[in-house]
Each structure stands twice: as structure tokens, then as C-alpha cells.
Design a protein around this motif. Structure first.
Motif, mmCIF file in Angstrom:
data_model
loop_
_atom_site.group_PDB
_atom_site.id
_atom_site.type_symbol
_atom_site.label_atom_id
_atom_site.label_comp_id
_atom_site.label_asym_id
_atom_site.label_seq_id
_atom_site.Cartn_x
_atom_site.Cartn_y
_atom_site.Cartn_z
ATOM 1 N N TRP A 60 27.377 61.589 26.250
ATOM 2 C CA TRP A 60 27.294 63.036 26.423
ATOM 3 C C TRP A 60 28.649 63.708 26.250
ATOM 4 C CZ3 TRP A 60 23.750 64.283 31.219
ATOM 5 C CH2 TRP A 60 22.423 63.999 30.881
ATOM 6 N N HIS A 61 29.706 63.026 26.636
ATOM 7 C CA HIS A 61 31.040 63.598 26.514
ATOM 8 C C HIS A 61 32.090 62.496 26.616
ATOM 9 C CE1 HIS A 61 30.408 63.787 31.004
ATOM 10 N NE2 HIS A 61 31.612 63.255 30.970
ATOM 11 N N HIS A 62 33.331 62.866 26.336
ATOM 12 C CA HIS A 62 34.499 62.018 26.578
ATOM 13 C C HIS A 62 35.349 62.742 27.612
ATOM 14 C CE1 HIS A 62 33.572 59.442 23.172
ATOM 15 N NE2 HIS A 62 33.344 60.538 22.457
ATOM 16 N N PHE A 63 36.379 62.075 28.113
ATOM 17 C CA PHE A 63 37.218 62.748 29.105
ATOM 18 C C PHE A 63 37.885 63.983 28.510
ATOM 19 C CE2 PHE A 63 41.161 63.473 31.420
ATOM 20 C CZ PHE A 63 40.628 63.733 32.668
ATOM 21 N N PHE A 64 38.380 63.855 27.280
ATOM 22 C CA PHE A 64 39.001 64.999 26.606
ATOM 23 C C PHE A 64 38.307 65.186 25.267
ATOM 24 C CE2 PHE A 64 42.358 67.005 23.957
ATOM 25 C CZ PHE A 64 42.536 68.151 24.699
ATOM 26 N N LEU B 166 38.135 62.349 17.551
ATOM 27 C CA LEU B 166 37.423 61.254 18.208
ATOM 28 C C LEU B 166 38.401 60.205 18.723
ATOM 29 C CD1 LEU B 166 34.815 59.891 19.053
ATOM 30 C CD2 LEU B 166 34.668 58.896 16.751
ATOM 31 N N ALA B 167 39.466 59.936 17.963
ATOM 32 C CA ALA B 167 40.456 58.949 18.389
ATOM 33 C C ALA B 167 41.117 59.368 19.705
ATOM 34 C CB ALA B 167 41.512 58.749 17.308
ATOM 35 N N VAL B 168 41.460 60.636 19.829
ATOM 36 C CA VAL B 168 42.066 61.139 21.068
ATOM 37 C C VAL B 168 41.048 61.096 22.202
ATOM 38 C CG1 VAL B 168 43.058 63.179 22.186
ATOM 39 C CG2 VAL B 168 43.810 62.524 19.891
ATOM 40 N N ASP C 227 39.296 58.386 27.224
ATOM 41 C CA ASP C 227 38.345 57.562 27.977
ATOM 42 C C ASP C 227 38.993 56.260 28.442
ATOM 43 O OD1 ASP C 227 36.296 59.389 27.771
ATOM 44 O OD2 ASP C 227 35.230 58.310 26.178
ATOM 45 N N GLY C 228 39.790 55.669 27.585
ATOM 46 C CA GLY C 228 40.498 54.436 27.950
ATOM 47 C C GLY C 228 41.471 54.655 29.092
#
Length: 151
Positions: free
Chosen positions: A37-41, A46-48, A53-54
Motif C-alpha cells: 500500500w505504501h513505503h515509508f517515504f 522507487l529506489a529511495v 523501508d530498509g
């Protein structure tokens, strides 16, 4: 402090670390990876987004490791207060959830719960669950404090 003295404050703090780490893990695994649904940022490439997330995952693991270390130390000394630990777990999980929903989603706009036209039901559920956990934590903590005073 002798081996039979319960460390209420330490139990609360150890479990807060565990609660934050646990809720961050649920967020990362369920909403970032499984449901996607989402990533942290989400405001970059997508790489960022994957890098963010990492970093969240690394922070979550540090919180879990610190919490487990504190928890095991208290447990080995016989100083663990189970009720304070339950309260701390709910305080940590609810605090993470509400912070994420209000600060990361709304104030900083790092990401949203889900990218849909009608976002308010997701926000209500996300923040409502965090608030519910904090209410539960408070009730458990009050009971734990009463039991500690009565002993």
C-alpha cells in the motif's frame, strides 16, 4: 534493588521498546511488503522508497533487540512486572501507530495509509486503532499501579 523487587518502570520501558518495534514490524511486513500500500517515504523514486523501508526495518530491529535485552535482564533478575510490561507493549504499539498516522501521514506527508480517493476511512481506522491501544495501555497501567501499591 534485590532479586525479589519488581521493577515497574523498567518493565514498562522494556515493553515500550518491544511495542514500538512490534508495531513497526507489522506496518513494514503487512502494509509495505504484503499489501504494497505504501513505503515509508513515497515522495521520490522507487529506489529511495525501498531504501526508506530498509531503514525503517533496521530501526524496528534495533527497537526489538533493545526491548528484548531489557526484558530478559528484568526477567532473569525476577524483577519483571507483567502488568507493567503489558501496559508498555500497548503504549509502544499504540504510540507508534498514532505517531505514524498523525505525524508521518498528515503532518510530514511522507506517505499515506493507502492511495485511494476516499482516504478518511483508512485514516480513521489507522489512527483509531492507535488511540484504542493507548486507551487499553492506560487502563492496564492504572491497574498495574494499583496492584503495585497494594503489595
Amino acid at each position: 534493588m534485590n532479586a525479589t523487587t519488581v521493577d515497574a518502570r523498567g518493565s514498562l520501558i522494556a515493553a515500550i521498546f518491544l511495542g514500538v518495534g512490534l508495531m513497526a514490524a507489522v506496518d513494514e511486513i503487512i502494509f509495505h511488503q504484503v499489501l504494497a500500500w505504501h513505503h515509508f517515504f513515497d515522495r521520490s523514486t522507487l529506489a529511495v522508497s525501498l531504501l526508506s523501508d530498509g531503514l525503517l526495518h533496521a530501526a524496528e530491529l534495533l527497537m526489538l533487540a533493545a526491548g528484548f535485552r531489557l526484558f530478559l535482564t528484568l526477567s532473569r533478575r525476577g524483577a519483571l512486572s507483567r502488568m507493567h510490561a503489558w501496559a508498555g507493549l500497548c503504549f509502544g504499539a499504540g504510540g507508534f501507530q498514532l505517531f505514524d498516522g498523525l505525524v508521518n501521514h498528515k503532518l510530514l506527508r511522507l506517505h499515506q495509509v493507502r492511495y485511494v480517493d476516499q482516504l478518511w476511512p483508512y485514516d480513521l481506522a489507522w489512527n483509531g486503532f492507535g488511540a484504542l491501544l493507548l486507551v487499553i495501555a492506560y487502563l492496564i497501567w492504572q491497574r498495574a499501579r494499583r496492584e503495585t501499591i497494594d503489595q
